[in-house]
Scaffold this motif. Structure first.
Motif, mmCIF file in Angstrom:
data_model
loop_
_atom_site.group_PDB
_atom_site.id
_atom_site.type_symbol
_atom_site.label_atom_id
_atom_site.label_comp_id
_atom_site.label_asym_id
_atom_site.label_seq_id
_atom_site.Cartn_x
_atom_site.Cartn_y
_atom_site.Cartn_z
ATOM 1 N N UNK A 56 0.832 -1.206 0.000
ATOM 2 C CA UNK A 56 0.000 0.000 0.000
ATOM 3 C C UNK A 56 0.866 1.255 0.000
ATOM 4 N N UNK A 57 0.469 2.200 -0.811
ATOM 5 C CA UNK A 57 1.233 3.437 -0.915
ATOM 6 C C UNK A 57 2.051 3.503 -2.179
ATOM 7 N N UNK A 58 2.283 2.344 -2.807
ATOM 8 C CA UNK A 58 2.981 2.365 -4.086
ATOM 9 C C UNK A 58 1.952 2.590 -5.179
ATOM 10 N N UNK A 59 2.398 2.725 -6.381
ATOM 11 C CA UNK A 59 1.506 3.110 -7.470
ATOM 12 C C UNK A 59 1.167 1.942 -8.375
ATOM 13 N N UNK A 60 -0.016 2.014 -8.964
ATOM 14 C CA UNK A 60 -0.468 1.000 -9.910
ATOM 15 C C UNK A 60 -1.174 1.681 -11.071
ATOM 16 N N UNK A 61 -1.359 0.917 -12.149
ATOM 17 C CA UNK A 61 -2.152 1.375 -13.272
ATOM 18 C C UNK A 61 -3.273 0.377 -13.484
ATOM 19 N N UNK A 62 -4.451 0.877 -13.747
ATOM 20 C CA UNK A 62 -5.591 0.021 -14.065
ATOM 21 C C UNK A 62 -5.978 0.278 -15.512
ATOM 22 N N UNK A 63 -6.365 -0.768 -16.210
ATOM 23 C CA UNK A 63 -6.781 -0.667 -17.604
ATOM 24 C C UNK A 63 -8.267 -0.992 -17.677
ATOM 25 N N UNK A 64 -9.031 -0.092 -18.265
ATOM 26 C CA UNK A 64 -10.477 -0.279 -18.362
ATOM 27 C C UNK A 64 -10.881 -0.144 -19.825
ATOM 28 N N UNK A 65 -11.526 -1.168 -20.352
ATOM 29 C CA UNK A 65 -12.033 -1.140 -21.723
ATOM 30 C C UNK A 65 -13.441 -0.573 -21.719
ATOM 31 N N UNK A 66 -13.712 0.341 -22.642
ATOM 32 C CA UNK A 66 -15.035 0.967 -22.738
ATOM 33 C C UNK A 66 -15.588 0.776 -24.152
ATOM 34 N N UNK A 67 -16.915 0.787 -24.246
ATOM 35 C CA UNK A 67 -17.562 0.547 -25.540
ATOM 36 C C UNK A 67 -17.408 1.707 -26.510
ATOM 37 N N UNK A 86 -4.985 9.514 -9.730
ATOM 38 C CA UNK A 86 -4.207 10.735 -9.919
ATOM 39 C C UNK A 86 -4.360 11.242 -11.351
ATOM 40 N N UNK A 87 -4.569 10.312 -12.294
ATOM 41 C CA UNK A 87 -4.679 10.680 -13.706
ATOM 42 C C UNK A 87 -5.385 9.565 -14.455
ATOM 43 N N UNK A 88 -6.157 9.940 -15.474
ATOM 44 C CA UNK A 88 -6.794 8.961 -16.363
ATOM 45 C C UNK A 88 -6.475 9.363 -17.794
ATOM 46 N N UNK A 89 -5.881 8.454 -18.543
ATOM 47 C CA UNK A 89 -5.612 8.682 -19.962
ATOM 48 C C UNK A 89 -6.683 7.965 -20.766
ATOM 49 N N UNK A 90 -7.224 8.648 -21.775
ATOM 50 C CA UNK A 90 -8.217 8.051 -22.672
ATOM 51 C C UNK A 90 -7.540 7.855 -24.023
ATOM 52 N N UNK A 111 -9.703 2.598 -24.592
ATOM 53 C CA UNK A 111 -8.966 2.131 -23.424
ATOM 54 C C UNK A 111 -8.689 3.290 -22.475
ATOM 55 N N UNK A 112 -9.021 3.094 -21.207
ATOM 56 C CA UNK A 112 -8.656 4.039 -20.158
ATOM 57 C C UNK A 112 -7.450 3.478 -19.419
ATOM 58 N N UNK A 113 -6.446 4.306 -19.215
ATOM 59 C CA UNK A 113 -5.314 3.946 -18.364
ATOM 60 C C UNK A 113 -5.432 4.821 -17.123
ATOM 61 N N UNK A 139 -11.512 -4.480 -15.747
ATOM 62 C CA UNK A 139 -10.535 -3.716 -14.972
ATOM 63 C C UNK A 139 -9.390 -4.657 -14.646
ATOM 64 N N UNK A 140 -8.231 -4.379 -15.197
ATOM 65 C CA UNK A 140 -7.047 -5.151 -14.846
ATOM 66 C C UNK A 140 -5.999 -4.167 -14.355
ATOM 67 N N UNK A 141 -5.022 -4.657 -13.605
ATOM 68 C CA UNK A 141 -4.059 -3.730 -13.016
ATOM 69 C C UNK A 141 -2.639 -4.191 -13.271
ATOM 70 N N UNK A 142 -1.747 -3.233 -13.171
ATOM 71 C CA UNK A 142 -0.319 -3.488 -13.320
ATOM 72 C C UNK A 142 0.395 -2.660 -12.272
ATOM 73 N N UNK A 143 1.292 -3.312 -11.533
ATOM 74 C CA UNK A 143 2.058 -2.603 -10.508
ATOM 75 C C UNK A 143 3.052 -1.670 -11.165
#
Length: 149
Positions: A56-67, A86-90, A111-113, A139-143
């Motif tokens: 906890x406290x470290x950063x991750x990225x989540x990937x979300x697929x949208x229609x 902190x940020x969402x990239x579309x 894709x949302x990052x 929703x999948x994640x990457x450390x």
């Protein structure tokens, strides 16, 4: 330890005090590592790599697929409003191939990052799953350690 006392004699004022043991030296080195930000980050990366766990406290990225793009913008805005990231990239449209009920399907996705703290991944995943923006959000994640500092 006999050789140490011969090479590093104590001053006469400290002759009555015992020399620090290995445990004391290990404690001092450990505290020095944890207090230095760069060394602390290296220690966290090593711990994460060895144990395969998120800290906890470290950063991750989540990937979300949208229609589509509107759903992606709505999800991104809702995530930011709830301060789950902190940020969402579309990312723009991309083609996707997948099997559905034994048939090869092709569709376009947005894709949302999502860049967030590891400790917020569960809450983010639950929130996206509960929203009505998409019937099957993935929703999948990457450390990812140390972004945006």
């Amino acid at each position: 330890m006999e050789w140490l006392s011969q090479r590093c004699p104590l001053p006469s004022s400290a002759q009555g005090w015992p020399r620090p043991g290995r445990g004391t030296l290990l404690l001092v080195v450990t505290l020095a590592v944890l207090m230095s930000p760069l060394l602390r980050d290296l220690a966290l990366q090593l711990h994460s790599a060895l144990t395969g766990t998120y800290i906890p406290g470290t950063s991750s990225m989540a990937f979300i697929n949208c229609l589509n793009e509107q759903i992606a913008k709505d999800i991104a805005r809702a995530i930011m409003d709830k301060k789950l990231a902190a940020q969402v990239n579309i990312l723009p449209k991309s083609s996707a191939l997948y099997f559905w009920k034994g048939e090869l399907e092709e569709s376009t996705e947005i894709l949302l990052i999502v860049k967030t703290r590891t400790s917020k991944i569960g809450e983010l995943s639950n929130y996206v799953s509960k929203t009505t923006f998409s019937t099957h959000p993935l929703v999948s994640r990457s450390h990812k350690h140390r972004y945006g500092r």
